[in-house]
Design a protein around this motif. Structure first.
Motif: not given
Length: 211
Positions: A1-27
């Motif tokens: 899933m790719s995000s939509t680029p916004g202005n320089a240094g800014t990206e737009q997405t629907t959800t930011v998930i904080i944590g790349t472990g089991l919980s984050g990857l499951a979501v």
């Protein structure tokens, strides 16, 4: 899933998930299956916080049980493979350093948007998913945003677009419980993003994962 680029240094997405472990990857996998964009970052280091919300520090607090550990590792392997094969945007070396709540625009939705500040830019999202944070820390975070928290921290956070998966007060949830929470949060976010599809059955959620 790719995000939509916004202005320089800014990206737009629907959800930011904080944590790349089991919980984050499951979501992330659950949202991907439901057609909802997300970006997964490694963790959260709140500036000025005495104890940063390090989502990796509690990763193995239930590892004493070898059966649970094997189950967790097997599920994590499946999730990593799924993320790689479906181009889920997982940024293992990116950490959030600040969360900023942006009020809804006049005439638009009253639900705020979120800016997740990282060393390389800003991620703008409608929803935030936190993993591996203590409830006491979450209460402080909500209070910092000027929001009164009653007894139900989860309800207060969901009202402003923040969800939690794998978060326990004293113990780490089991892998099966993490998957259940991920499915619940995935459904809740998907229902807000695509309200017309709420009534349709979704049978593929994490079906390939042992639990």
């Amino acid at each position: 899933m790719s995000s939509t680029p916004g202005n320089a240094g800014t990206e737009q997405t629907t959800t930011v998930i904080i944590g790349t472990g089991l919980s984050g990857l499951a979501v992330a996998a659950e949202l991907c299956r439901r057609g909802v964009d997300s970006i997964v970052v490694d963790g959260l280091d709140l500036l000025g916080a005495a104890q940063p919300a390090n989502t990796a520090s509690l990763q193995r607090c239930d590892a004493a049980d070898p059966v649970t550990l094997r189950e967790r590792n097997e599920i994590l392997r499946h999730l990593r493979n799924y993320a790689a094969s479906h181009d889920v945007d997982v940024r293992n070396t990116t950490r959030a350093v600040q969360l900023t709540m942006v009020e809804g625009l006049p005439g638009g939705t009253a639900v705020p948007q979120w800016e997740v500040h990282t060393p390389s830019g800003i991620l703008v999202a409608d929803h935030i998913v936190l993993t591996r944070c203590a409830h006491s820390q979450l209460r402080r975070m909500i209070n910092d945003f000027g929001i009164t928290v009653g007894r139900n921290v989860v309800a207060a956070m969901r009202a402003i677009g923040i969800y939690m998966v794998g978060v326990g007060e004293l113990i780490t949830p089991s892998p099966k419980e993490v998957l259940r929470q991920a499915k619940t949060v995935g459904h809740a976010i998907s229902a807000k993003v695509n309200p017309d599809s709420v009534g349709s059955a979704f049978t593929g959620s994490l079906a390939i994962l042992p639990c």
